[in-house]
Motif scaffolding. Structure first.
Motif, short mmCIF file in Angstrom:
data_model
loop_
_atom_site.label_atom_id
_atom_site.label_comp_id
_atom_site.label_asym_id
_atom_site.label_seq_id
_atom_site.Cartn_x
_atom_site.Cartn_y
_atom_site.Cartn_z
N PHE A 282 16.50 1.95 16.77
CA PHE A 282 15.87 1.09 15.77
C PHE A 282 16.24 -0.35 16.10
N PRO A 283 15.48 -1.33 15.63
CA PRO A 283 15.78 -2.73 15.93
C PRO A 283 17.19 -3.09 15.45
N GLN A 284 17.95 -3.77 16.29
CA GLN A 284 19.32 -4.13 15.95
C GLN A 284 19.70 -5.42 16.65
N ARG A 285 20.71 -6.08 16.11
CA ARG A 285 21.23 -7.31 16.69
C ARG A 285 22.74 -7.17 16.88
N VAL A 286 23.24 -7.69 18.00
CA VAL A 286 24.68 -7.72 18.26
C VAL A 286 25.17 -9.14 18.00
N VAL A 287 26.09 -9.27 17.06
CA VAL A 287 26.60 -10.59 16.67
C VAL A 287 28.04 -10.70 17.18
N THR A 288 28.34 -11.70 17.98
CA THR A 288 29.68 -11.94 18.51
C THR A 288 30.26 -13.17 17.84
N MET A 289 31.41 -12.97 17.23
CA MET A 289 32.08 -14.09 16.54
C MET A 289 32.95 -14.84 17.56
N VAL A 290 32.68 -16.09 17.79
CA VAL A 290 33.43 -16.93 18.71
C VAL A 290 34.42 -17.74 17.89
N PRO A 291 35.75 -17.57 18.16
CA PRO A 291 36.75 -18.32 17.35
C PRO A 291 36.66 -19.82 17.62
N ASP A 292 36.87 -20.57 16.60
CA ASP A 292 36.84 -22.03 16.69
C ASP A 292 38.21 -22.49 17.17
N GLU A 293 38.33 -22.94 18.43
CA GLU A 293 39.61 -23.33 19.01
C GLU A 293 40.16 -24.61 18.41
N SER A 294 39.29 -25.38 17.78
CA SER A 294 39.76 -26.64 17.20
C SER A 294 40.37 -26.44 15.82
N ALA A 295 40.25 -25.22 15.28
CA ALA A 295 40.78 -24.99 13.95
C ALA A 295 42.30 -24.89 14.00
N ASP A 296 42.92 -25.27 12.92
CA ASP A 296 44.39 -25.22 12.80
C ASP A 296 44.83 -23.78 12.65
N PRO A 297 45.62 -23.20 13.59
CA PRO A 297 46.00 -21.79 13.50
C PRO A 297 46.84 -21.50 12.28
N SER A 298 47.49 -22.51 11.71
CA SER A 298 48.30 -22.27 10.52
C SER A 298 47.42 -22.19 9.29
#
Length: 298
Positions: A282-298
């Motif tokens: 059936f129709p489907q989409r693969v979504v990949t979440m790319v982490p934002d490297e500029s975000a503060d890890p804390s």
């Protein structure tokens, strides 16, 4: 001694009465003359009667000749009536001439009325001539299943006004003959067989050669699928969610058989794929979440 001819003058003259009726710019004297004799009446009557007899004879001759190429007889009757009416009209004009009626001024007096009538009957004449073409060339016949003017169904009648079809929903549809002639006509039953194409998609990880064999085996076992031309299954598209096949097979051309066999083929393919473990995605989409490297890890 009795005169050879006698003038009919009983009571007030019809011409004198007619002259009292307003006739616009056309003078009655320009149309008819005085002094119509009994001989004139006899000549006019004999002339008209002769043309009527000739019209009847020509009608029968033309109807017999045209019927050789028109088994239904509709065109033959129409052509015969047209010729008959034309001959009778010519006879009437000759008879009026024998009575001293001037045809030219009379036609001029009726010209405006004739133009108005011509405009009024234009649509009728278009349908008449279109029907004649349909009956002569025979792109469709009674019993054919057709599609035209965004309507489909079985032809039940082709008359001198419309093509009558019974839709597959049980409705009776009247389509003016001129519209049928001006539009595309698809005659589904003009040939005894017809090809159907059924799209089928398989998952990207599928063995395509194996899937093709399964498709052909499944289609070939369905009742109503003709053995020749043989069914085909070809890869056509790499789609967004599947690799697509076109499954092609031949059946009888009537709509009921096409729908029944198409449904049977679809169910047979689904059953075969289930047995063989072949996925229809059936129709489907693969979504990949790319982490934002500029975000503060804390």
């Amino acid at each position: 001694m009795v005169a050879d001819t006698a003038t009919v003058v009983t009571g007030p003259s019809v011409l004198s009465v007619l002259r009292q009726v307003p006739t616009g710019e056309i003078e009655l004297d320009a149309v008819v003359r005085d002094g119509v004799t009994a001989t004139d009446w006899l000549v006019a009557g004999a002339t008209f009667a002769g043309f009527v007899v000739a019209a009847m004879v020509l009608r029968r001759i033309i109807e017999r000749l045209v019927r050789r190429t028109d088994p239904e007889g509709a065109i033959a009757r129409f052509a015969a009536r047209m010729v008959r009416n034309l001959v009778v009209l010519v006879g009437l004009l000759y008879a009026l001439t024998a009575l001293g009626v001037q045809i030219g001024p009379l036609v001029g007096a009726l010209g405006v009325t004739g133009i108005a009538i011509a405009f009024a009957v234009t649509a009728i004449l278009e349908n008449v001539f279109a029907s004649a073409m349909l009956k002569t060339r025979r792109p469709i016949r009674v019993g054919d299943q057709i599609w035209t003017n965004e309507r489909s169904g079985t032809v039940t009648e082709v008359n001198f006004r419309a093509v009558v079809i019974e839709s597959f929903d049980g409705e009776r549809v009247f389509i003016p003959s001129s519209m049928v002639m001006d539009d595309v006509i698809v005659n589904h039953t003009a040939t005894p067989t017809r090809r159907t194409v059924l799209p089928v998609g398989v998952a990207y990880g599928t063995d395509l050669h194996r899937a093709q064999d399964v498709l052909l085996e499944a289609v070939g076992g369905v009742d109503g699928v003709l053995p020749g031309p043989a069914p085909q299954a070809w890869v056509t598209t790499f789609g967004e969610s599947s690799i697509d096949f076109d499954v092609r097979f031949w059946t009888a051309s009537d709509i009921a058989t096409v729908f029944r066999v198409r449904s049977g083929v679809a169910m047979a393919i689904k059953d075969a794929f289930d047995r063989e473990g072949i996925e229809i995605p059936f129709p489907q989409r693969v979504v990949t979440m790319v982490p934002d490297e500029s975000a503060d890890p804390s």
